[in-house]
Write a protein that holds these residues in place. Structure first.
Motif, short mmCIF file in Angstrom:
data_model
loop_
_atom_site.label_atom_id
_atom_site.label_comp_id
_atom_site.label_asym_id
_atom_site.label_seq_id
_atom_site.Cartn_x
_atom_site.Cartn_y
_atom_site.Cartn_z
N VAL A 17 4.48 7.27 -54.60
CA VAL A 17 4.92 6.49 -53.65
C VAL A 17 4.45 4.83 -53.44
O VAL A 17 5.23 3.78 -52.51
CB VAL A 17 3.56 6.78 -52.28
N LEU A 18 3.39 4.30 -54.25
CA LEU A 18 2.80 3.12 -54.32
C LEU A 18 4.16 2.31 -55.68
O LEU A 18 4.55 1.74 -55.22
CB LEU A 18 1.57 3.06 -55.12
N LEU A 19 4.83 3.63 -56.12
CA LEU A 19 6.17 3.02 -57.11
C LEU A 19 7.13 2.88 -55.98
O LEU A 19 7.72 1.29 -56.66
CB LEU A 19 6.43 3.99 -57.72
N VAL A 20 7.19 3.74 -55.23
CA VAL A 20 8.51 3.17 -53.97
C VAL A 20 8.19 1.84 -53.86
O VAL A 20 8.65 1.07 -52.64
CB VAL A 20 8.50 4.63 -53.19
N PHE A 21 6.90 1.97 -53.23
CA PHE A 21 6.62 0.61 -52.53
C PHE A 21 6.67 -0.64 -53.34
O PHE A 21 7.84 -2.11 -52.75
CB PHE A 21 5.25 0.38 -51.75
N ASN A 22 6.35 -0.68 -55.05
CA ASN A 22 6.18 -1.60 -55.45
C ASN A 22 7.36 -2.10 -56.09
O ASN A 22 8.06 -3.18 -56.20
CB ASN A 22 5.12 -1.44 -56.73
N ILE A 23 8.54 -1.32 -56.67
CA ILE A 23 9.66 -1.15 -57.62
C ILE A 23 10.42 -2.45 -56.63
O ILE A 23 11.37 -3.34 -57.30
CB ILE A 23 9.94 0.09 -58.10
N PRO A 24 11.40 -2.47 -55.96
CA PRO A 24 11.98 -2.77 -55.00
C PRO A 24 11.37 -4.33 -54.60
O PRO A 24 12.60 -5.43 -55.37
CB PRO A 24 11.60 -2.89 -53.72
N GLY A 25 10.42 -5.08 -54.97
CA GLY A 25 9.93 -5.88 -55.72
C GLY A 25 9.89 -6.53 -56.68
O GLY A 25 9.52 -7.70 -56.93
N MET A 26 10.46 -6.14 -57.78
CA MET A 26 9.83 -6.42 -59.09
C MET A 26 11.19 -7.55 -60.03
O MET A 26 10.91 -8.04 -60.90
CB MET A 26 9.58 -5.03 -59.78
N PRO A 27 12.53 -6.45 -60.03
CA PRO A 27 13.49 -6.91 -60.65
C PRO A 27 13.39 -8.92 -60.40
O PRO A 27 13.97 -9.48 -61.57
CB PRO A 27 14.87 -6.72 -60.04
N MET A 28 13.30 -9.33 -59.54
CA MET A 28 12.84 -10.77 -59.37
C MET A 28 12.17 -11.24 -61.17
O MET A 28 12.18 -12.32 -61.46
CB MET A 28 12.43 -11.27 -58.19
N ALA A 29 11.39 -10.68 -61.23
CA ALA A 29 10.20 -11.42 -62.28
C ALA A 29 11.04 -11.26 -63.21
O ALA A 29 10.54 -12.07 -63.93
CB ALA A 29 8.95 -10.43 -62.00
N PHE A 30 12.39 -10.63 -63.43
CA PHE A 30 12.75 -10.68 -64.81
C PHE A 30 13.63 -11.60 -64.75
O PHE A 30 14.93 -10.84 -65.73
CB PHE A 30 12.90 -9.33 -65.08
N THR A 31 14.24 -11.76 -63.70
CA THR A 31 15.23 -12.88 -63.53
C THR A 31 15.43 -14.13 -63.33
O THR A 31 15.51 -15.23 -63.76
CB THR A 31 16.35 -12.42 -62.66
N GLU A 32 13.66 -14.44 -62.90
CA GLU A 32 13.43 -15.79 -62.02
C GLU A 32 12.39 -16.07 -63.12
O GLU A 32 11.88 -15.52 -63.12
CB GLU A 32 13.28 -16.25 -60.77
N GLY A 33 11.96 -17.54 -63.03
CA GLY A 33 10.86 -17.87 -63.54
C GLY A 33 10.77 -17.67 -64.47
O GLY A 33 11.93 -17.57 -65.69
N ARG A 34 9.81 -18.13 -65.80
CA ARG A 34 9.58 -17.92 -67.11
C ARG A 34 9.63 -17.54 -67.48
O ARG A 34 10.76 -16.83 -68.51
CB ARG A 34 8.03 -18.23 -67.86
#
Length: 413
Positions: A296-313
């Motif tokens: 359940v916590l992964l269902v909440f966290n995963i949709p917010g993760m991709p930007m970390a791998f496409t934006e910023g350093r």
């Protein structure tokens, strides 16, 4: 068994030496010809440790990546983020009780191989685990539904559709159910200590019926949360592969459905106190419950993760990897796309590839810091996007914390 229960009822009045003898005796009468083994009983503690390490690692990693995206890239925190933090706190609590079971009762250990004094601790922490279990489930599922309303009904303050009302109904039902069950468990015995103190007289409810009802509700709720966004995702105007990618991001709930089904099965087959080998049956219940909360916590966290791998350093470093690897392993020119456009013109739609939005009749001086523009709730063309966006170079939309966006042309006829 009745003789042992009669002796336990007299426990407070027995001499101290006899009390210690009773506390050091097996928690259950062993079968004929079986000798209790308190020091090295047969167990599956290795399996329990492996599952817990995997679960805790996944939740912690996904929470850190999501937090990085929200705080340093999106620079915006919503109500659901605070609820997610509370859910993570509850998760830490149930992890602690999980390891208390590992220490005192073990996993898949026969009850006659556990001393009565340790069995009391097992029962006590089982009640604490059951209470703490509802905290991450209450906050995490509420946070999931809140965030999905923001994603799929971006103009919900002005236009509300079927998805909005279904999500709101499920959210209210979720809150009422978990809160009421939490209160019921707090008063499952009066006094509560009677749950793990056999010589203490108390008034107790039927905990078996309560646990089965809760487990059934979890399963139904997880199924609805899994199916809720799929209809909208498959109506988005994007390629089939991209639809599959976005659908997968929102389909990790299938793991929580499987774990909820396992938890229901373990609950139905658990031998409750004084009815059988409770310590052995409680092991699967811990494993399924802990895994369910993890999913359940992964269902909440995963949709917010991709930007970390496409934006910023981090995203910049990842984008350079294919180029560096291809130039290192081959003299041929790198196939990584080169462009003179500002990177802000691009964003990830499925967390891996880039998409370029064109034909947007928006002024490049506008800065949309309020969430979203148009979305699937509207009949006209719009953009579905996970959080915020602003207009960048050449009137392109750039996400702040995002993961997904897609052109949408309203519901199909």
């Amino acid at each position: 068994m009745s003789g042992i229960m009669d002796l336990l009822q007299q426990f407070p009045n027995l001499p101290l030496a006899q009390q210690q003898e009773i506390l050091n005796s097996p928690g259950m009468t062993p079968p004929d010809g079986v000798e209790p083994n308190f020091d090295h009983p047969a167990n599956r503690n290795d399996l329990a440790i492996a599952i817990s390490v995997i679960c805790i690692t996944l939740v912690t990693f996904s929470a850190l990546i999501r937090g990085y995206s929200k705080l340093f890239l999106a620079k915006r925190v919503r109500v659901e983020d605070y609820l997610g933090l509370l859910a993570f706190g509850g998760y830490v609590g149930i992890a602690c009780t999980y390891y208390m079971q590992l220490h005192y009762g073990g996993f898949f250990v026969r009850q006659w191989d556990v001393r009565l004094r340790d069995l009391q601790v097992v029962y006590e922490y089982a009640i604490i685990f059951a209470l703490l279990y509802h905290i991450p489930m209450l906050f995490a599922k509420t946070a999931i539904l809140l965030e999905w309303i923001h994603i799929f009904v971006p103009n919900h303050n002005r236009a509300r559709n079927r998805f909005f009302w279904l999500a709101r109904f499920m959210m209210i039902l979720n809150i009422l159910m978990y809160f009421s069950v939490f209160i019921a468990m707090c008063f499952s015995c009066i006094p509560l200590k009677a749950n793990w103190t056999p010589w203490l007289t108390g008034k107790c409810i039927d905990k078996e019926a309560l646990y089965i009802t809760t487990a059934s509700f979890n399963l139904v709720m997880d199924v609805f949360i899994l199916l809720l966004p799929q209809r909208i995702i498959w109506k988005l105007q994007m390629t089939r592969n991209k639809k599959i990618g976005v659908s997968i991001i929102f389909s990790f709930g299938i793991l929580s459905v499987l774990c909820a089904a396992g938890r229901l099965y373990a609950t139905q087959h658990l031998s409750y106190q004084t009815k059988g080998d409770t310590n052995y049956g409680i092991g699967p219940l811990y494993l399924w419950s802990f895994s369910e909360v993890t999913c359940v916590l992964l269902v909440f966290n995963i949709p917010g993760m991709p930007m970390a791998f496409t934006e910023g350093r981090l995203g910049s470093w990842i984008r350079k990897l294919p180029k560096g690897m291809s130039s290192k392993n081959s003299r041929a020119p790198s196939t990584w796309p080169r462009t003179n456009r500002n990177i802000n013109e691009y964003h990830s739609i499925e967390g891996h590839s880039h998409a370029h939005l064109t034909s947007m009749e928006l002024s490049n001086t506008k800065d949309f810091r309020t969430p979203y523009n148009h979305g699937p709730a509207l009949g006209d063309e719009g953009i579905m996007y996970l959080t915020d966006y602003k207009v960048g170079v050449n009137d392109d939309l750039r996400g702040y914390n995002g993961s997904n966006f897609a052109s949408y042309h309203g519901p199909e006829a």
